[in-house]
Write a protein that holds these residues in place. Structure first.
Motif, mmCIF file in Angstrom:
data_model
loop_
_atom_site.group_PDB
_atom_site.id
_atom_site.type_symbol
_atom_site.label_atom_id
_atom_site.label_comp_id
_atom_site.label_asym_id
_atom_site.label_seq_id
_atom_site.Cartn_x
_atom_site.Cartn_y
_atom_site.Cartn_z
ATOM 1 N N LEU A 16 9.737 -8.975 1.831
ATOM 2 C CA LEU A 16 10.012 -9.599 0.536
ATOM 3 C C LEU A 16 10.446 -8.379 -0.476
ATOM 4 O O LEU A 16 11.140 -8.799 -1.494
ATOM 5 C CB LEU A 16 8.500 -9.860 -0.149
ATOM 6 N N PHE A 17 10.559 -7.226 0.087
ATOM 7 C CA PHE A 17 10.901 -6.190 -0.652
ATOM 8 C C PHE A 17 12.151 -5.288 -0.199
ATOM 9 O O PHE A 17 12.758 -4.549 -0.707
ATOM 10 C CB PHE A 17 9.834 -5.096 -0.947
ATOM 11 N N ALA A 18 12.849 -5.653 0.934
ATOM 12 C CA ALA A 18 13.753 -4.980 1.784
ATOM 13 C C ALA A 18 15.035 -4.872 0.900
ATOM 14 O O ALA A 18 15.386 -6.128 0.258
ATOM 15 C CB ALA A 18 13.931 -5.581 3.118
ATOM 16 N N GLY A 19 15.751 -3.869 0.773
ATOM 17 C CA GLY A 19 16.849 -4.004 0.051
ATOM 18 C C GLY A 19 16.714 -3.853 -1.699
ATOM 19 O O GLY A 19 17.662 -3.929 -2.487
ATOM 20 N N ASN A 20 15.544 -3.938 -2.024
ATOM 21 C CA ASN A 20 15.327 -3.970 -3.576
ATOM 22 C C ASN A 20 15.396 -2.445 -3.984
ATOM 23 O O ASN A 20 14.581 -1.773 -3.440
ATOM 24 C CB ASN A 20 14.006 -4.684 -3.950
ATOM 25 N N PRO A 21 16.229 -2.267 -4.807
ATOM 26 C CA PRO A 21 16.573 -1.134 -5.162
ATOM 27 C C PRO A 21 15.584 -0.291 -6.086
ATOM 28 O O PRO A 21 15.334 0.794 -6.299
ATOM 29 C CB PRO A 21 18.013 -0.965 -6.056
ATOM 30 N N GLN A 22 14.572 -1.276 -6.598
ATOM 31 C CA GLN A 22 13.501 -0.704 -7.560
ATOM 32 C C GLN A 22 12.375 -0.163 -6.445
ATOM 33 O O GLN A 22 11.441 0.405 -7.060
ATOM 34 C CB GLN A 22 12.958 -2.048 -8.281
ATOM 35 N N VAL A 23 12.261 -0.578 -5.411
ATOM 36 C CA VAL A 23 11.482 -0.355 -4.395
ATOM 37 C C VAL A 23 11.570 1.026 -3.674
ATOM 38 O O VAL A 23 12.448 0.776 -2.821
ATOM 39 C CB VAL A 23 10.829 -1.411 -3.418
ATOM 40 N N VAL A 24 11.062 1.974 -4.027
ATOM 41 C CA VAL A 24 11.252 3.415 -3.528
ATOM 42 C C VAL A 24 10.549 3.436 -2.142
ATOM 43 O O VAL A 24 11.232 4.248 -1.298
ATOM 44 C CB VAL A 24 10.728 4.241 -4.193
ATOM 45 N N ALA A 25 9.770 2.434 -1.653
ATOM 46 C CA ALA A 25 9.188 2.589 -0.342
ATOM 47 C C ALA A 25 8.542 1.332 0.012
ATOM 48 O O ALA A 25 7.923 0.949 -1.102
ATOM 49 C CB ALA A 25 8.258 3.753 0.010
ATOM 50 N N VAL A 26 8.037 1.007 1.145
ATOM 51 C CA VAL A 26 7.377 -0.299 1.623
ATOM 52 C C VAL A 26 6.398 0.659 2.510
ATOM 53 O O VAL A 26 6.731 1.389 3.405
ATOM 54 C CB VAL A 26 7.939 -1.341 1.997
ATOM 55 N N GLY A 27 4.991 0.550 2.560
ATOM 56 C CA GLY A 27 4.253 1.153 3.386
ATOM 57 C C GLY A 27 2.729 0.492 3.901
ATOM 58 O O GLY A 27 2.558 -0.643 3.619
ATOM 59 N N ILE A 28 1.906 1.608 4.327
ATOM 60 C CA ILE A 28 0.737 1.110 4.720
ATOM 61 C C ILE A 28 -0.207 2.169 3.937
ATOM 62 O O ILE A 28 -0.204 3.271 4.001
ATOM 63 C CB ILE A 28 0.651 1.152 6.230
ATOM 64 N N ASN A 29 -1.370 1.645 3.747
ATOM 65 C CA ASN A 29 -2.311 2.421 3.281
ATOM 66 C C ASN A 29 -3.880 1.901 3.414
ATOM 67 O O ASN A 29 -3.823 0.531 3.755
ATOM 68 C CB ASN A 29 -2.334 2.856 1.564
ATOM 69 N N CYS A 30 -4.785 2.586 3.256
ATOM 70 C CA CYS A 30 -6.375 2.007 3.507
ATOM 71 C C CYS A 30 -6.297 1.441 4.641
ATOM 72 O O CYS A 30 -6.960 0.030 4.857
ATOM 73 C CB CYS A 30 -6.657 1.133 2.253
ATOM 74 N N THR A 31 -5.800 1.925 5.850
ATOM 75 C CA THR A 31 -5.796 1.426 7.107
ATOM 76 C C THR A 31 -5.962 2.396 8.278
ATOM 77 O O THR A 31 -5.781 3.755 8.019
ATOM 78 C CB THR A 31 -4.291 1.011 7.464
ATOM 79 N N ALA A 32 -6.529 2.220 9.320
ATOM 80 C CA ALA A 32 -6.755 3.203 10.366
ATOM 81 C C ALA A 32 -5.665 3.957 10.735
ATOM 82 O O ALA A 32 -4.550 3.233 11.083
ATOM 83 C CB ALA A 32 -7.437 2.617 11.601
ATOM 84 N N PRO A 33 -5.525 5.247 10.734
ATOM 85 C CA PRO A 33 -4.364 6.042 11.160
ATOM 86 C C PRO A 33 -4.020 5.646 12.655
ATOM 87 O O PRO A 33 -2.763 5.857 12.831
ATOM 88 C CB PRO A 33 -4.727 7.389 11.170
ATOM 89 N N SER A 34 -4.627 5.058 13.579
ATOM 90 C CA SER A 34 -4.543 4.830 14.929
ATOM 91 C C SER A 34 -3.381 3.407 14.741
ATOM 92 O O SER A 34 -2.650 3.235 15.749
ATOM 93 C CB SER A 34 -5.371 4.292 15.665
ATOM 94 N N HIS A 35 -3.183 2.850 13.843
ATOM 95 C CA HIS A 35 -2.293 1.686 13.591
ATOM 96 C C HIS A 35 -1.146 2.168 12.977
ATOM 97 O O HIS A 35 -0.091 1.148 13.088
ATOM 98 C CB HIS A 35 -3.050 0.618 12.840
ATOM 99 N N VAL A 36 -0.853 3.142 12.527
ATOM 100 C CA VAL A 36 0.419 3.828 11.649
ATOM 101 C C VAL A 36 1.444 3.540 12.171
ATOM 102 O O VAL A 36 2.697 3.005 11.884
ATOM 103 C CB VAL A 36 0.085 4.905 11.083
ATOM 104 N N LYS A 37 1.711 4.081 13.216
ATOM 105 C CA LYS A 37 3.123 3.981 13.871
ATOM 106 C C LYS A 37 3.445 2.556 14.557
ATOM 107 O O LYS A 37 4.650 2.211 14.367
ATOM 108 C CB LYS A 37 3.162 4.960 15.193
ATOM 109 N N SER A 38 2.412 1.649 14.959
ATOM 110 C CA SER A 38 3.008 0.379 15.386
ATOM 111 C C SER A 38 3.244 -0.284 14.011
ATOM 112 O O SER A 38 4.205 -1.133 14.112
ATOM 113 C CB SER A 38 1.684 -0.141 16.160
#
Length: 285
Positions: free
Chosen positions: A193-215
């Motif tokens: 939904l946000f890919a390529g939008n110049p307003q969006v400096v990043a898309v990411g993950i938070n409030c999630t177990a660190p073991s899931h981050v790389k996947s």
């Protein structure tokens, strides 16, 4: 590389604040703003480049429910930004990200961890809009749309961004595993939904177990990536306590893996502390 701060509520509790309240850390905007200021100072001192404001659980509806009228609620949201700015200026530099928490945070029933909402996309858009307008005009450098648990809420946020083209933001999702956000939608569908939008400096993950981050990172394309997971501890609802260890050194070491996998923004969420951010800084340089 941009280093974010860590768990604001976690550090406020370490400073002696009682956050057992439906407003969570936002209640201190009314009761003890100096504690919020000190928490921001401590994160900047630990090496953070960004302060995320204490507006995560703030909303007009929540403050009205606590007896504040509309103009008082607006002033409290603005205060969350001013406190972060004051700490930033004392530190000599940094960015301010005004936190836009999910609708589930207002419900205060754990819905941000399930995405089980009683509003559709239009209802979520209308609910977010008043706070969005205040924080978008607050003087913060960008908005942190964080802990988003559902595709429907992500669509509402995408609409708000489209209607405020002068606003920059990052959008981060809370995820149930290494593939899906909390409502079960594959992360790549939400991120698209946000890919390529110049307003969006990043898309990411938070409030999630660190073991899931790389996947999860591997499922984000077309945008810079932000990761600020929880410490890795787990909550025992029966014993009402956290279980496991949250070693800041190990967390800092994991940050190098996230950087090498492509993350541009790295920090911590629940149960992370200034020491976790200090270790990220030490590992990343």
């Amino acid at each position: 590389m941009v280093i974010l701060d860590g768990g604001l509520a976690t550090h406020l509790e370490a400073l002696g604040c009682d956050l057992r309240d439906e407003l969570w850390s936002a209640k201190l905007l009314m009761e003890n703003p100096e504690a919020i200021l000190q928490a921001h100072r401590d994160y900047f001192a630990a090496g953070a480049d960004v302060a995320i404001t204490a507006s995560y659980q703030a909303s007009f509806a929540a403050f009205v429910r606590r007896g504040r009228v509309e103009h008082e609620a607006q002033a409290l949201m603005q205060l969350s930004v001013e406190l972060a700015k004051e700490a930033r200026d004392e530190a000599g530099g940094g960015m301010i990200a005004a936190s836009i928490g999910p609708y589930g945070a207002y419900l205060a029933n754990g819905a941000e961890y399930t995405g089980d909402y009683d509003l559709d996309e239009e209802g979520l858009y209308e609910w977010h809009r008043p706070r969005w307008d205040v924080l978008a005009d607050s003087g913060a450098d960008l908005l942190a749309c964080e802990t988003i648990p559902s595709f429907t809420e992500a669509r509402a946020i995408a609409r708000l961004l489209e209607e405020t083209p002068a606003v920059n933001a990052w959008v981060s999702f809370s995820c149930r595993d290494g593939e899906r956000v909390n409502d079960g939608t594959p992360l790549e569908e939400c991120a698209a939904l946000f890919a390529g939008n110049p307003q969006v400096v990043a898309v990411g993950i938070n409030c999630t177990a660190p073991s899931h981050v790389k996947s999860l990172m591997s499922r984000i394309t077309g945008s810079p990536i932000a990761v600020y997971p929880n410490s890795g501890e787990t909550w025992d609802p029966d014993a009402h306590r956290w279980l496991g260890l949250a070693d800041p050194v190990e967390f800092g070491a994991a940050a190098t893996e996230w950087r090498d996998a492509g993350a541009s923004f790295i920090g911590g969420c629940c149960r992370t502390t200034p020491e976790h951010i200090r270790q990220i800084r030490a590992h990343l340089g």
